[in-house]
Design an enzyme around this catalytic site. Structure first.
Site, PDB file in Angstrom:
ATOM      1  N   ALA A  65       0.775  -1.009  -0.104  1.00 42.84           N
ATOM      2  CA  ALA A  65      -0.063  -0.306   0.117  1.00 42.84           C
ATOM      3  C   ALA A  65       0.995   1.196   0.007  1.00 42.84           C
ATOM      4  O   ALA A  65       1.932   1.245   0.468  1.00 42.84           O
ATOM      5  CB  ALA A  65      -0.757  -0.129   1.232  1.00 42.84           C
ATOM      6  N   GLY A 108       0.487  -4.858   0.904  1.00 40.65           N
ATOM      7  CA  GLY A 108      -0.609  -4.781   0.038  1.00 40.65           C
ATOM      8  C   GLY A 108      -0.461  -5.484  -1.314  1.00 40.65           C
ATOM      9  O   GLY A 108      -1.490  -6.052  -2.033  1.00 40.65           O
ATOM     10  N   GLU A 111      -0.763  -9.194  -0.636  1.00 38.26           N
ATOM     11  CA  GLU A 111      -2.064  -9.564  -0.479  1.00 38.26           C
ATOM     12  C   GLU A 111      -2.917  -9.291  -1.666  1.00 38.26           C
ATOM     13  O   GLU A 111      -3.835 -10.113  -2.149  1.00 38.26           O
ATOM     14  CB  GLU A 111      -2.775  -8.297   0.604  1.00 38.26           C
ATOM     15  N   GLU A 131       4.404  -5.284   7.232  1.00 34.60           N
ATOM     16  CA  GLU A 131       3.674  -4.141   7.912  1.00 34.60           C
ATOM     17  C   GLU A 131       4.101  -3.833   9.125  1.00 34.60           C
ATOM     18  O   GLU A 131       3.969  -2.858   9.828  1.00 34.60           O
ATOM     19  CB  GLU A 131       2.385  -4.498   7.825  1.00 34.60           C
TER      20      GLU A 131
HETATM   21  C1  HXC Z   1       5.166   4.411  -1.079  1.00 39.13           C
HETATM   22  C2  HXC Z   1       6.908   3.409  -1.955  1.00 39.13           C
HETATM   23  C3  HXC Z   1       6.787   2.138  -1.317  1.00 39.13           C
HETATM   24  C4  HXC Z   1       5.107   2.137  -0.482  1.00 39.13           C
HETATM   25  C5  HXC Z   1       8.449   1.837  -2.406  1.00 39.13           C
HETATM   26  N1  HXC Z   1       8.041   3.165  -2.457  1.00 39.13           N
HETATM   27  N2  HXC Z   1       7.501   1.211  -1.771  1.00 39.13           N
HETATM   28  N3  HXC Z   1       6.157   4.566  -1.765  1.00 39.13           N
HETATM   29  N4  HXC Z   1       4.648   3.176  -0.491  1.00 39.13           N
HETATM   30  N5  HXC Z   1       4.737   0.845  -0.187  1.00 39.13           N
HETATM   31  C6  HXC Z   1       8.911   4.202  -3.277  1.00 39.13           C
HETATM   32  C7  HXC Z   1      10.132   4.554  -2.439  1.00 39.13           C
HETATM   33  O1  HXC Z   1       9.716   5.537  -1.332  1.00 39.13           O
HETATM   34  C8  HXC Z   1      11.021   5.313  -3.525  1.00 39.13           C
HETATM   35  O2  HXC Z   1      10.467   6.507  -3.851  1.00 39.13           O
HETATM   36  C9  HXC Z   1      10.807   4.277  -4.824  1.00 39.13           C
HETATM   37  O3  HXC Z   1       9.362   3.719  -4.578  1.00 39.13           O
HETATM   38  C10 HXC Z   1      11.633   3.265  -5.000  1.00 39.13           C
HETATM   39  O4  HXC Z   1      11.931   2.440  -3.656  1.00 39.13           O
HETATM   40  P1  HXC Z   1      13.382   2.357  -3.110  1.00 39.13           P
HETATM   41  O5  HXC Z   1      13.063   1.922  -1.806  1.00 39.13           O
HETATM   42  O6  HXC Z   1      14.188   3.545  -3.435  1.00 39.13           O
HETATM   43  O7  HXC Z   1      13.940   1.059  -3.707  1.00 39.13           O
HETATM   44  P2  HXC Z   1      14.690  -0.141  -3.417  1.00 39.13           P
HETATM   45  O8  HXC Z   1      15.881   0.430  -2.382  1.00 39.13           O
HETATM   46  O9  HXC Z   1      15.084  -1.113  -4.389  1.00 39.13           O
HETATM   47  O10 HXC Z   1      13.772  -0.773  -2.197  1.00 39.13           O
HETATM   48  C11 HXC Z   1      12.666  -1.732  -2.604  1.00 39.13           C
HETATM   49  C12 HXC Z   1      11.879  -2.020  -1.233  1.00 39.13           C
HETATM   50  C13 HXC Z   1      11.636  -0.851  -0.352  1.00 39.13           C
HETATM   51  C14 HXC Z   1      12.504  -3.106  -0.383  1.00 39.13           C
HETATM   52  C15 HXC Z   1      10.605  -2.956  -1.868  1.00 39.13           C
HETATM   53  O11 HXC Z   1      10.955   0.256  -1.406  1.00 39.13           O
HETATM   54  C16 HXC Z   1      10.647  -0.991   0.667  1.00 39.13           C
HETATM   55  O12 HXC Z   1      10.901  -1.503   1.598  1.00 39.13           O
HETATM   56  N6  HXC Z   1       9.374  -0.599   0.322  1.00 39.13           N
HETATM   57  C17 HXC Z   1       8.387  -0.678   1.510  1.00 39.13           C
HETATM   58  C18 HXC Z   1       7.828  -2.097   1.493  1.00 39.13           C
HETATM   59  C19 HXC Z   1       6.514  -2.033   2.641  1.00 39.13           C
HETATM   60  O13 HXC Z   1       6.938  -1.798   3.790  1.00 39.13           O
HETATM   61  N7  HXC Z   1       5.401  -2.504   2.150  1.00 39.13           N
HETATM   62  C20 HXC Z   1       4.576  -2.634   3.007  1.00 39.13           C
HETATM   63  C21 HXC Z   1       3.670  -1.235   2.853  1.00 39.13           C
HETATM   64  S1  HXC Z   1       2.259  -1.300   4.078  1.00 39.13           S
HETATM   65  P3  HXC Z   1      11.460   7.617  -3.865  1.00 39.13           P
HETATM   66  O14 HXC Z   1      10.474   9.025  -4.068  1.00 39.13           O
HETATM   67  O15 HXC Z   1      12.496   7.794  -2.746  1.00 39.13           O
HETATM   68  O16 HXC Z   1      12.292   7.442  -5.134  1.00 39.13           O
HETATM   69  C22 HXC Z   1       1.110  -2.214   3.472  1.00 39.13           C
HETATM   70  C23 HXC Z   1      -0.148  -2.038   4.377  1.00 39.13           C
HETATM   71  C24 HXC Z   1      -1.231  -3.039   3.946  1.00 39.13           C
HETATM   72  O17 HXC Z   1       1.006  -2.705   2.200  1.00 39.13           O
HETATM   73  C25 HXC Z   1      -2.237  -2.633   5.108  1.00 39.13           C
HETATM   74  C26 HXC Z   1      -1.883  -2.001   6.493  1.00 39.13           C
HETATM   75  C27 HXC Z   1      -2.054  -0.826   6.730  1.00 39.13           C
END
Ligand code: HXC
Length: 257
Positions: A65, A108, A111, A131
């Site tokens: 998400a 997400g 999911e 999460e």
């Molecule tokens: C918003 C995101 C994002 C996310 C990545 N980006 N994931 N933006 N929401 N979930 C953005 C980053 O901020 C970044 O933007 C760009 O995408 C590229 O990501 P990087 O981190 O620079 O890439 P990399 O170093 O290759 O790492 C990849 C990654 C990492 C390991 C997937 O991005 C990451 O850990 N993302 C978050 C994963 C996560 O926590 N997902 C769960 C979300 S919560 P910029 O602008 O900086 O270039 C969820 C909740 C469901 O899904 C319901 C509960 C509430």
């Protein structure tokens, strides 16, 4: 129609939907949700389309998400607005959807893939429910669907630690149906979808509905549901045609009647 965050094309009877927010690794924001609801509604309503493939990029199916969109929301916002309930449109789709997952399917994103009917994984796929690292929990079905898919031990470990599972572990634990090389993922998914779209459309709906019933019912009730749907198909022209075609050693001509 064209969509802001999706590429949608038809390949014969197959609808290929590609998540397209590369700058955010396909993080699922409200625009992606709105576009998905529209695209899946159009797919389900189009009698010329028999199976869909949902995919992302080679780097990310979807990295979750959209954290930046969510971070300032309050309880009133998410509870009052029933945040994420729009994704029920994915599971309400009656025709099949194959998730073709390459790269990250996190939070997400994992999911969303699990809402599809089955997951084909590229060899570089990574699944996770991170999460907990954000101080929250899965919110789009992950705690339930991952647990049903891989069992309590792996689901609990993944939710509590946020660790990722690679494609090999995901296949071994039953989360994905098969692994294919990343360069062949979309073609293989479209090929599989074309096979499904070539089946009788009523039988496709019935098969999907009864497998899904296995997750909602006790065994006896589920078997009874299966039997009644099976019986019902003997009221269709496609049953007559399918069995006649077999005995006459020719391909069946389905009419969906
Ligand atoms: C918003 C995101 C994002 C996310 C990545 N980006 N994931 N933006 N929401 N979930 C953005 C980053 O901020 C970044 O933007 C760009 O995408 C590229 O990501 P990087 O981190 O620079 O890439 P990399 O170093 O290759 O790492 C990849 C990654 C990492 C390991 C997937 O991005 C990451 O850990 N993302 C978050 C994963 C996560 O926590 N997902 C769960 C979300 S919560 P910029 O602008 O900086 O270039 C969820 C909740 C469901 O899904 C319901 C509960 C509430």
């Amino acid at each position: 129609p064209t969509y802001e965050t999706l590429l949608v094309e038809t390949r014969g009877p197959v609808t290929l939907i590609t998540l397209n927010r590369p700058q955010a690794l396909n993080a699922l924001n409200s625009q992606i949700l709105a576009d998905l609801i529209a695209a899946l509604g159009a797919y389900d309503a189009d009698p010329g389309q028999g199976c869909a493939v949902l995919t992302g990029s080679e780097k990310a199916f979807a990295a979750g998400a959209d954290i930046k969109e969510m971070m300032t929301l309050s309880f009133a916002d998410v509870f009052g607005g029933d945040f994420f309930s729009g994704y029920d449109r994915v599971t309400a789709t009656r025709k099949p959807i194959i998730a073709a997952v390459a790269g990250y399917a996190l939070g997400g994103g994992c999911e969303l893939a699990m809402m599809c009917d089955f997951i084909l994984a590229a060899d570089n796929a990574k699944f996770g429910q991170p999460e907990i690292k954000l101080g929250v929990t899965p919110g789009m079905g992950g705690s339930q669907r991952l647990t049903r898919a891989v069992g309590k031990a792996k689901a609990m470990e993944m939710c509590l630690t946020g660790r990722m599972m690679d494609a090999v572990e995901a296949e071994r634990s039953g989360l994905v149906s098969r692994i294919v090389p990343v360069s062949e993922l979309v073609d293989e998914a479209v090929k599989t979808a074309t096979t499904i779209a070539g089946m009788g459309p009523l039988a496709v709906l019935a098969n999907k509905e009864m497998v899904n019933a296995a997750f909602e019912t006790g065994l006896k009730q589920g078997i009874s549901f299966e039997r009644r749907l099976f019986h019902g198909l003997f009221g269709t022209a496609d049953q007559t045609e399918g069995m006649a075609a077999f005995s006459e050693k020719r391909p069946a001509k389905w009419t969906g009647a």
